[in-house]
Design an enzyme around this catalytic site. Structure first.
Site, mmCIF file in Angstrom:
data_model
loop_
_atom_site.group_PDB
_atom_site.id
_atom_site.type_symbol
_atom_site.label_atom_id
_atom_site.label_comp_id
_atom_site.label_asym_id
_atom_site.label_seq_id
_atom_site.Cartn_x
_atom_site.Cartn_y
_atom_site.Cartn_z
ATOM 1 N N GLN A 17 0.778 -1.242 0.000
ATOM 2 C CA GLN A 17 0.000 0.000 0.000
ATOM 3 C C GLN A 17 0.811 1.296 0.000
ATOM 4 O O GLN A 17 0.514 2.230 -0.755
ATOM 5 C CB GLN A 17 -0.951 0.021 1.220
ATOM 6 C CG GLN A 17 -1.856 1.229 1.210
ATOM 7 C CD GLN A 17 -2.795 1.353 2.403
ATOM 8 O OE1 GLN A 17 -3.307 2.417 2.670
ATOM 9 N NE2 GLN A 17 -3.033 0.273 3.127
ATOM 10 N N ARG A 104 20.468 -6.055 -2.101
ATOM 11 C CA ARG A 104 20.681 -7.482 -2.354
ATOM 12 C C ARG A 104 20.434 -7.822 -3.824
ATOM 13 O O ARG A 104 21.038 -8.730 -4.377
ATOM 14 C CB ARG A 104 19.741 -8.333 -1.467
ATOM 15 C CG ARG A 104 20.188 -8.409 -0.016
ATOM 16 C CD ARG A 104 19.452 -9.520 0.737
ATOM 17 N NE ARG A 104 18.040 -9.237 0.939
ATOM 18 C CZ ARG A 104 17.565 -8.452 1.902
ATOM 19 N NH1 ARG A 104 18.391 -7.880 2.760
ATOM 20 N NH2 ARG A 104 16.271 -8.246 2.027
ATOM 21 N N ASP A 168 0.571 3.823 6.027
ATOM 22 C CA ASP A 168 0.823 3.471 4.629
ATOM 23 C C ASP A 168 0.522 4.641 3.695
ATOM 24 O O ASP A 168 1.420 5.215 3.081
ATOM 25 C CB ASP A 168 -0.043 2.276 4.230
ATOM 26 C CG ASP A 168 0.541 0.955 4.721
ATOM 27 O OD1 ASP A 168 1.747 0.910 4.992
ATOM 28 O OD2 ASP A 168 -0.204 -0.024 4.815
ATOM 29 N N GLY A 247 -7.683 20.330 19.258
ATOM 30 C CA GLY A 247 -7.292 21.737 19.276
ATOM 31 C C GLY A 247 -7.799 22.462 20.512
ATOM 32 O O GLY A 247 -8.187 21.844 21.502
ATOM 33 N N GLY A 248 -7.804 23.746 20.447
ATOM 34 C CA GLY A 248 -8.196 24.546 21.608
ATOM 35 C C GLY A 248 -9.700 24.727 21.748
ATOM 36 O O GLY A 248 -10.154 25.418 22.662
#
Ligand code: COA
Length: 415
Positions: A17, A104, A168, A247-248
């Site tokens: 994904q 590799r 992802d 948030g506030g």
């Protein structure tokens, strides 16, 4: 109309994904994305969570639109040569293999530089350099290691992962930004570079406000907008905050009419300070607008539970859409809890191309999420995902291979 990334060629060596979301986005912006897969197998998601036998899964089709697919065995010496030719022809190589897999295969950064010094090599890894750099990582591991799980859920329950694929798809977005930034720098420097987006870093970036809260907690010992205040206890680390607003402006999820039978008959309600008097009017608690215990944001903090209980008494008399309509009239911020069924059927999302119906030769019609980023001069047309190896011959011809050479490579198992 031309597209923003016209002329950019992406060697898409991604799977599952995180990487595929990144290259799909680049394809939607106009890049030519050539997905390299193993012959006979392909991206493992082609066969995962299948809903129709022998047909590419929705998992695959919804992550690989607008791409071309070529099959190459990159461990076969002749297959390696084909990959080398692609590296020379492309601008960006994107990969999200397990750590070390590309090396590799013989394609170290140094080797790629030799082949194409302008090549940008972009990688998703689970972790950056450090104790976990060699680990294989999937979505939920990143959510746990990036701070999302420990801060999600309710205080009296275990850590919870979120349905949003922040590890992802979130990291895919971060990587895409890194790639276009590197492409821009290349216009000045003439050189490629490596781009790394680690999933832990991406999740932590999205959990930035929780690191903010960790430091607030260490300084003051309390966070008054959290549900633990005023009666619960705070420990050493940021606790799970249930549905409290990050948030506030305090917020919570409240029941609406029908909640007893509909699991999504809820609304998110924010007690934004500038519209407090309007909220009081709507719910029939006019006296709270002037009561010193409720009139200011600071005075309200110890009473948030009671306040939301009172608001809920009102929301429970309305459907989530009725409540939304009334509250929006007064500019009170709120949001209905929409099910995936409701989202899939929402006409305005179809109109903007955020939800798109796509036709597929073996699957038929299905829905997907289109490009969430809209460019006025580079509109996105979503086209179906490729069948495995559908474009091998076409891409091999573009690389200069004759049909006879292609057929010999196929017989040798290289493509
Ligand atoms: N031809 C030949 N070999 C190929 C190939 C091709 N076209 N494409 C892949 N391979 C090989 C790789 O070289 C690797 O071989 P090696 O192990 O001998 O080096 C092998 O296929 C498997 O690759 P790997 O990435 O290890 O796949 P996996 O299925 O075991 O692991 C992940 C999957 C996602 C856990 C792992 O790739 C990973 O941690 N990726 C980074 C983080 C990430 O993106 N995670 C989110 C995924 S949504």
């Amino acid at each position: 109309m031309s597209k923003a990334l016209d002329g950019v060629r992406i060697l898409d060596f991604t799977h599952v994904q995180s990487g595929p979301t990144c290259t799909q986005l680049l394809a939607w912006f106009g890049a030519d994305v050539i997905k390299v897969e193993r012959a006979g197998a392909g991206d493992i998601t082609r066969e995962q969570l299948r809903d129709i036998p022998d047909v590419d899964s929705l998992y695959f089709t919804m992550l690989n639109h607008n791409k071309r697919s070529v099959t190459i065995d990159t461990k076969n010496p002749e297959g390696k040569q084909v990959l080398e030719a692609l590296i020379q022809k492309c601008d960006v190589l994107v990969e999200n293999f397990a750590p070390g897999a590309l090396d590799r295969m013989g394609f170290t950064w140094e080797r790629i530089q030799e082949l194409n010094p302008r090549m940008i090599v972009a990688s998703v890894k689970g972790f950056g350099p450090g104790p976990y750099e060699d680990c294989k990582v999937y979505e939920n591991v990143a959510q746990c290691a990036g701070g999302a799980a420990s801060t999600t859920g309710f205080d009296d329950g275990p850590p919870v992962v979120t349905g949003a694929q922040i590890g992802d798809s979130g990291t895919g977005l971060h990587l895409a930004l890194g790639i276009v930034t590197a492409l821009y720098q290349r216009t000045h420097s003439g050189r490629g570079q490596r781009v790394l987006a680690a999933m832990q870093d991406g999740v932590l970036n999205l959990c930035r406000v929780k690191l903010r809260d960790q430091q607030r907690l260490e300084r003051t010992g309390v966070m008054k907008e959290y549900p633990q205040y005023p009666n619960g206890e705070f420990g050493e680390a940021v606790p799970r905050a249930g549905n409290a607003s990050g948030g506030g402006q305090p917020g919570w999820i409240l029941k609406c009419k029908g909640w007893e039978t509909d699991p999504n008959a809820y609304i998110y309600f924010i007690t934004q300070a500038p519209v407090w008097a309007k909220i009081c009017n709507v719910i029939g608690k006019e006296e709270w607008a002037t009561d010193p215990d409720y009139a200011t944001p600071a005075a309200r903090l110890p009473h948030l539970k009671d306040i939301f209980a009172e608001i809920e008494r009102w929301t429970m008399t309305k459907s989530k859409f009725e409540a939304m309509q009334i509250l929006n009239k007064y500019d009170i911020p709120c949001g209905p809890i929409l099910s995936m069924k409701e989202i899939a059927e929402e006409p305005s999302l179809r109109k903007t191309g955020t939800i798109v119906e796509v036709d597929h030769p073996t699957r038929g019609k299905y829905l997907t999420v289109g490009n969430p980023i809209k460019l006025s001069d580079s509109p996105t047309e979503v086209t179906r995902s490729p069948l495995l190896g559908e474009h091998t011959d076409e891409v091999m011809a573009e690389l200069g291979y004759s049909p006879e050479q292609v057929s010999a490579l196929r017989t040798a198992g290289a493509i």
